[in-house]
Design a protein around this motif. Structure first.
Motif, PDB file in Angstrom:
ATOM      1  N   HIS A  43       0.830  -1.214   0.000  1.00 16.45           N
ATOM      2  CA  HIS A  43       0.000   0.000   0.000  1.00 16.45           C
ATOM      3  C   HIS A  43       0.860   1.258   0.000  1.00 16.45           C
ATOM      4  CE1 HIS A  43      -3.661  -2.254   0.322  1.00 16.45           C
ATOM      5  NE2 HIS A  43      -3.244  -2.879   1.419  1.00 16.45           N
ATOM      6  N   ALA A  44       2.023   1.166   0.591  1.00 18.20           N
ATOM      7  CA  ALA A  44       2.913   2.324   0.637  1.00 18.20           C
ATOM      8  C   ALA A  44       3.860   2.390  -0.555  1.00 18.20           C
ATOM      9  CB  ALA A  44       3.727   2.304   1.935  1.00 18.20           C
ATOM     10  N   THR A  45       4.241   1.233  -1.087  1.00 13.89           N
ATOM     11  CA  THR A  45       5.270   1.221  -2.126  1.00 13.89           C
ATOM     12  C   THR A  45       4.746   1.069  -3.544  1.00 13.89           C
ATOM     13  OG1 THR A  45       5.580  -1.160  -1.826  1.00 13.89           O
ATOM     14  CG2 THR A  45       7.003   0.316  -0.543  1.00 13.89           C
ATOM     15  N   HIS A  46       3.525   0.600  -3.721  1.00  9.63           N
ATOM     16  CA  HIS A  46       2.910   0.434  -5.044  1.00  9.63           C
ATOM     17  C   HIS A  46       3.824  -0.343  -6.004  1.00  9.63           C
ATOM     18  CE1 HIS A  46      -0.062   3.284  -3.625  1.00  9.63           C
ATOM     19  NE2 HIS A  46       0.920   4.117  -3.324  1.00  9.63           N
ATOM     20  N   PRO A  47       4.019  -1.641  -5.777  1.00 12.74           N
ATOM     21  CA  PRO A  47       4.939  -2.433  -6.609  1.00 12.74           C
ATOM     22  C   PRO A  47       4.705  -2.349  -8.115  1.00 12.74           C
ATOM     23  CG  PRO A  47       4.326  -3.681  -4.678  1.00 12.74           C
ATOM     24  CD  PRO A  47       3.473  -2.437  -4.672  1.00 12.74           C
ATOM     25  N   PRO A  48       3.452  -2.336  -8.621  1.00 15.66           N
ATOM     26  CA  PRO A  48       3.316  -2.210 -10.088  1.00 15.66           C
ATOM     27  C   PRO A  48       3.893  -0.903 -10.619  1.00 15.66           C
ATOM     28  CG  PRO A  48       1.265  -2.996  -9.116  1.00 15.66           C
ATOM     29  CD  PRO A  48       2.151  -2.583  -7.987  1.00 15.66           C
ATOM     30  N   GLN A  49       3.689   0.180  -9.878  1.00 12.52           N
ATOM     31  CA  GLN A  49       4.249   1.458 -10.320  1.00 12.52           C
ATOM     32  C   GLN A  49       5.780   1.423 -10.234  1.00 12.52           C
ATOM     33  OE1 GLN A  49       2.789   4.846  -8.183  1.00 12.52           O
ATOM     34  NE2 GLN A  49       3.830   6.304  -9.514  1.00 12.52           N
ATOM     35  N   ALA A  50       6.313   0.803  -9.188  1.00 13.46           N
ATOM     36  CA  ALA A  50       7.768   0.669  -9.071  1.00 13.46           C
ATOM     37  C   ALA A  50       8.320  -0.165 -10.234  1.00 13.46           C
ATOM     38  CB  ALA A  50       8.129   0.035  -7.728  1.00 13.46           C
ATOM     39  N   ALA A  51       7.605  -1.204 -10.624  1.00  9.55           N
ATOM     40  CA  ALA A  51       8.043  -2.033 -11.756  1.00  9.55           C
ATOM     41  C   ALA A  51       8.038  -1.232 -13.055  1.00  9.55           C
ATOM     42  CB  ALA A  51       7.156  -3.268 -11.880  1.00  9.55           C
ATOM     43  N   ARG A  52       7.016  -0.392 -13.239  1.00  2.59           N
ATOM     44  CA  ARG A  52       6.977   0.456 -14.444  1.00  2.59           C
ATOM     45  C   ARG A  52       8.167   1.408 -14.472  1.00  2.59           C
ATOM     46  NH1 ARG A  52       1.356   0.421 -13.578  1.00  2.59           N
ATOM     47  NH2 ARG A  52       1.438   2.387 -12.462  1.00  2.59           N
ATOM     48  N   TRP A  53       8.488   2.006 -13.322  1.00  4.09           N
ATOM     49  CA  TRP A  53       9.634   2.912 -13.248  1.00  4.09           C
ATOM     50  C   TRP A  53      10.928   2.170 -13.528  1.00  4.09           C
ATOM     51  CZ3 TRP A  53      10.649   7.961 -13.073  1.00  4.09           C
ATOM     52  CH2 TRP A  53       9.589   8.817 -12.835  1.00  4.09           C
ATOM     53  N   LEU A  54      11.069   0.975 -12.969  1.00  3.08           N
ATOM     54  CA  LEU A  54      12.277   0.187 -13.188  1.00  3.08           C
ATOM     55  C   LEU A  54      12.432  -0.178 -14.664  1.00  3.08           C
ATOM     56  CD1 LEU A  54      14.734  -1.367 -12.120  1.00  3.08           C
ATOM     57  CD2 LEU A  54      13.196  -3.306 -11.745  1.00  3.08           C
ATOM     58  N   ILE A  55      11.384  -0.698 -15.261  1.00  2.00           N
ATOM     59  CA  ILE A  55      11.439  -1.089 -16.674  1.00  2.00           C
ATOM     60  C   ILE A  55      11.644   0.139 -17.557  1.00  2.00           C
ATOM     61  CG2 ILE A  55      10.081  -2.077 -18.564  1.00  2.00           C
ATOM     62  CD1 ILE A  55       8.858  -3.958 -16.393  1.00  2.00           C
ATOM     63  N   GLY A  56      10.951   1.230 -17.237  1.00  2.00           N
ATOM     64  CA  GLY A  56      11.121   2.467 -17.998  1.00  2.00           C
ATOM     65  C   GLY A  56      12.539   3.004 -17.903  1.00  2.00           C
ATOM     66  N   GLY A  57      13.116   2.943 -16.711  1.00  2.00           N
ATOM     67  CA  GLY A  57      14.491   3.402 -16.536  1.00  2.00           C
ATOM     68  C   GLY A  57      15.481   2.552 -17.317  1.00  2.00           C
ATOM     69  N   LEU A  58      15.265   1.239 -17.288  1.00  2.00           N
ATOM     70  CA  LEU A  58      16.144   0.354 -18.054  1.00  2.00           C
ATOM     71  C   LEU A  58      16.035   0.615 -19.552  1.00  2.00           C
ATOM     72  CD1 LEU A  58      15.623  -2.974 -16.091  1.00  2.00           C
ATOM     73  CD2 LEU A  58      17.657  -1.518 -16.094  1.00  2.00           C
ATOM     74  N   LEU A  59      14.806   0.778 -20.033  1.00  2.00           N
ATOM     75  CA  LEU A  59      14.615   1.062 -21.460  1.00  2.00           C
ATOM     76  C   LEU A  59      15.204   2.417 -21.839  1.00  2.00           C
ATOM     77  CD1 LEU A  59      11.002  -0.303 -22.043  1.00  2.00           C
ATOM     78  CD2 LEU A  59      13.163  -1.267 -22.888  1.00  2.00           C
ATOM     79  N   LEU A  60      14.986   3.414 -21.001  1.00  2.00           N
ATOM     80  CA  LEU A  60      15.546   4.737 -21.271  1.00  2.00           C
ATOM     81  C   LEU A  60      17.072   4.667 -21.331  1.00  2.00           C
ATOM     82  CD1 LEU A  60      14.885   7.762 -21.616  1.00  2.00           C
ATOM     83  CD2 LEU A  60      15.217   7.991 -19.156  1.00  2.00           C
ATOM     84  N   HIS A  61      17.663   3.928 -20.413  1.00  2.00           N
ATOM     85  CA  HIS A  61      19.124   3.787 -20.426  1.00  2.00           C
ATOM     86  C   HIS A  61      19.591   3.070 -21.685  1.00  2.00           C
ATOM     87  CE1 HIS A  61      22.870   1.610 -19.726  1.00  2.00           C
ATOM     88  NE2 HIS A  61      23.241   2.721 -19.118  1.00  2.00           N
ATOM     89  N   ASP A  62      18.973   1.925 -21.978  1.00  2.00           N
ATOM     90  CA  ASP A  62      19.456   1.103 -23.090  1.00  2.00           C
ATOM     91  C   ASP A  62      19.161   1.696 -24.461  1.00  2.00           C
ATOM     92  OD1 ASP A  62      20.389  -0.629 -21.203  1.00  2.00           O
ATOM     93  OD2 ASP A  62      18.882  -2.179 -21.551  1.00  2.00           O
ATOM     94  N   LEU A  63      18.042   2.398 -24.594  1.00  2.00           N
ATOM     95  CA  LEU A  63      17.644   2.908 -25.901  1.00  2.00           C
ATOM     96  C   LEU A  63      18.039   4.361 -26.144  1.00  2.00           C
ATOM     97  CD1 LEU A  63      14.108   1.261 -26.149  1.00  2.00           C
ATOM     98  CD2 LEU A  63      16.279   0.443 -27.102  1.00  2.00           C
ATOM     99  N   VAL A  64      18.316   5.116 -25.079  1.00  2.00           N
ATOM    100  CA  VAL A  64      18.648   6.537 -25.257  1.00  2.00           C
ATOM    101  C   VAL A  64      20.013   6.867 -24.664  1.00  2.00           C
ATOM    102  CG1 VAL A  64      17.930   8.913 -24.774  1.00  2.00           C
ATOM    103  CG2 VAL A  64      16.209   7.178 -25.279  1.00  2.00           C
ATOM    104  N   ALA A  65      20.167   6.662 -23.358  1.00  2.00           N
ATOM    105  CA  ALA A  65      21.376   7.129 -22.670  1.00  2.00           C
ATOM    106  C   ALA A  65      22.634   6.445 -23.193  1.00  2.00           C
ATOM    107  CB  ALA A  65      21.236   6.918 -21.164  1.00  2.00           C
ATOM    108  N   PHE A  66      22.612   5.137 -23.323  1.00  2.00           N
ATOM    109  CA  PHE A  66      23.815   4.442 -23.783  1.00  2.00           C
ATOM    110  C   PHE A  66      24.202   4.830 -25.208  1.00  2.00           C
ATOM    111  CE2 PHE A  66      25.826   0.900 -25.978  1.00  2.00           C
ATOM    112  CZ  PHE A  66      27.043   0.885 -25.302  1.00  2.00           C
TER     113      PHE A  66
END
Length: 155
Positions: free
Chosen positions: A38-61
């Motif tokens: 209820h405090a951490t919202h795991p689905p939202q955390a998973a979206r942020w994690l996956i989004g961050g990985l995609l942003l890194h791999d597809l843009v930042a790198f």
């Protein structure tokens, strides 16, 4: 009787201890994430994690690799590592402070929420980072010039 086993080096032992500590911290974080949904919202955390990985791999790198490649053509070898490291540090600082200097999360009717001039402060930090880089480059150039003077003339 002698043992003929291979003894691990100090570096290998330290790496192993750091890996164990990292896994313990990771486990603690996952436990906290899943233990209080209820405090951490795991689905939202998973979206942020996956989004961050995609942003890194597809843009930042790819952008970092392209800039690094361009720098190999524009900056001489003794100074290239300093410039590349300084650019990475500058981008990291700017992105980490993006919400502050862009004013995200502030309230127009409450000036105490974001009371500091974050854009100016970012410019000061980046100026300090690049001043250190300029000093390192100057030291390397001076050392190279002294090395050329001290080298015996081959002619």
């Amino acid at each position: 009787m002698k043992r003929s086993g291979v003894r691990p080096t100090v570096g290998a032992v330290v790496r192993g201890l750091v890996a164990v500590a990292g896994l313990a911290v990771l486990g603690y974080g996952v436990h906290g994430l899943l233990g209080m949904p209820h405090a951490t919202h795991p689905p939202q955390a998973a979206r942020w994690l996956i989004g961050g990985l995609l942003l890194h791999d597809l843009v930042a790198f790819p952008v970092t690799a392209a800039v690094g490649f361009v720098l190999t053509r524009l900056v001489r070898a003794p100074y290239r590592a300093v410039v590349q490291g300084t650019l990475l540090a500058s981008v990291s600082v700017a992105l980490a402070s993006l919400p502050l200097w862009r004013g995200y999360g502030g309230a127009p009717d409450n000036p105490s929420v974001d009371p500091l001039p974050y854009g100016r402060n970012l410019a000061i930090v980046l100026g300090a980072v690049w001043a250190v880089a300029a000093a390192l480059i100057a030291m390397r150039a001076l050392r190279a010039r002294r090395g050329r003077r001290a080298a015996p003339d081959g002619s």
